[in-house]
Design an enzyme around this catalytic site. Structure first.
Site: not given
Ligand code: NAD
Length: 276
Positions: A43, A48, A73, A106, A229-230, A235, A239
């Site tokens: 995503d 970003y 987006k 977005h 997110k990581s 992690r 996740n």
């Protein structure tokens, strides 16, 4: 990895990897690690500034493009039809792909001089052109969606909204579901803010899981799509390990009961940020 069928039959992996706040210069390496861990759903967003890094990781990975689900987006400055069409082309070019799996508006941006219905019609054009397998929205409330139902043709495939135990969003999620729209939960662990909650840590300790896993599993059992997110590989793996345990009814209710209407991000009713 479970998938969820969108309203046009396209299947989306229920768990993905989000890249908000991943620095552009580190994105290719971070997403490469996410692919190694097993994620096949990314995503991103024009906002970003890291679509190129995502594209580089896809190219490097050697994974068949059809095995990866990519969402991006439309940025806030491009709500006019022509700008939206051009922005979509740039997104494809930056991602180094000839199609997108999912493209979203977005933010609805209530205070700008372009009506989001015009923007949605541009996304309908993109969808009709076949270079995007599904189109949807982000940060839309019921009244925004109602205007699309009244004034446009395509029902959004998803509505990506902020959801976590402190903002359970059950009313809007039910509205989405009633209209065949899949809810995607952004900031699913509230950027870490819910992880120290004693009710969550107690469940995690009892089940021998981490607080993040408990919260992400709650989302999964509610049927939403998530993409935590990581930047840390450990992690990312933590996740990703959500499908070998289950929360009971009581634990599900405990997490939902933590709702206090608390946002970590902006409110779509007032957010009108335009990038310079
Ligand atoms: P998140 O809820 O996924 O939290 C991410 C942060 O939590 C990380 O920076 C890390 O510090 C921490 N974290 C991650 N895993 C952890 C673990 N296992 N244990 C402890 N801490 C951990 O927040 P997010 O990045 O805001 O949201 C996820 C994705 O949702 C974004 O990357 C983006 O793709 C999407 N998003 C969309 C919108 C939108 O307007 N559509 C807004 C925000 C985010």
């Amino acid at each position: 990895m479970p998938t969820i069928a969108l309203n046009n039959g396209v299947e989306i992996p229920q768990l993905g990897f989000g890249v908000y706040q991943v620095p552009p210069e580190e994105t290719a390496d971070v997403v490469t690690q996410a692919f190694e861990v097993g994620y096949r759903h990314i995503d991103t967003a024009e906002m970003y500034r890291n679509e190129k890094g995502v594209g580089e990781a896809i190219a490097r990975s050697g994974i068949d493009r059809g095995e990866i689900f990519v969402t991006s987006k439309l940025n806030n400055g491009f709500h006019r039809r022509d700008d939206a069409l051009r922005a979509f082309d740039r997104t494809l070019a930056d991602l180094g792909t000839d199609y997108l799996d999912l493209f979203l508006i977005h933010w609805p941006l209530p205070g700008i001089d372009v009506d989001y219905v015009e923007t949605w019609k541009a996304l309908e054009e993109i969808y009709a052109g076949g270079r995007c397998t599904a189109v949807g929205v982000s940060n839309f409330n019921a009244h925004h969606l109602n205007r699309l139902f009244d004034e446009a043709d395509v029902v959004p495939a998803v509505n990506q909204i902020e959801v976590h135990p402190y903002l359970a969003q059950d009313e809007l999620r039910a509205f989405d579901a009633e209209h065949g729209i899949v809810t995607e939960a952004w900031s699913p662990i509230a950027q870490g803010k819910v992880l120290g909650d004693p009710a969550i840590t107690a469940i995690a300790e009892r089940l021998g899981r981490t607080p993040a896993q408990v919260v992400l599993r709650w989302h999964v059992q509610r049927g939403d799509v998530v993409f935590p997110k990581s930047m840390s590989r450990a992690r990312m793996a933590e996740n990703f390990a959500l499908f070998d345990f289950e929360l009971g009814t009581d634990d599900m209710a405990t997490l939902t009961g933590l709702d206090r209407g608390e946002r970590t991000g902006p409110d779509p009713e007032t957010f009108n940020y335009l990038p310079r």
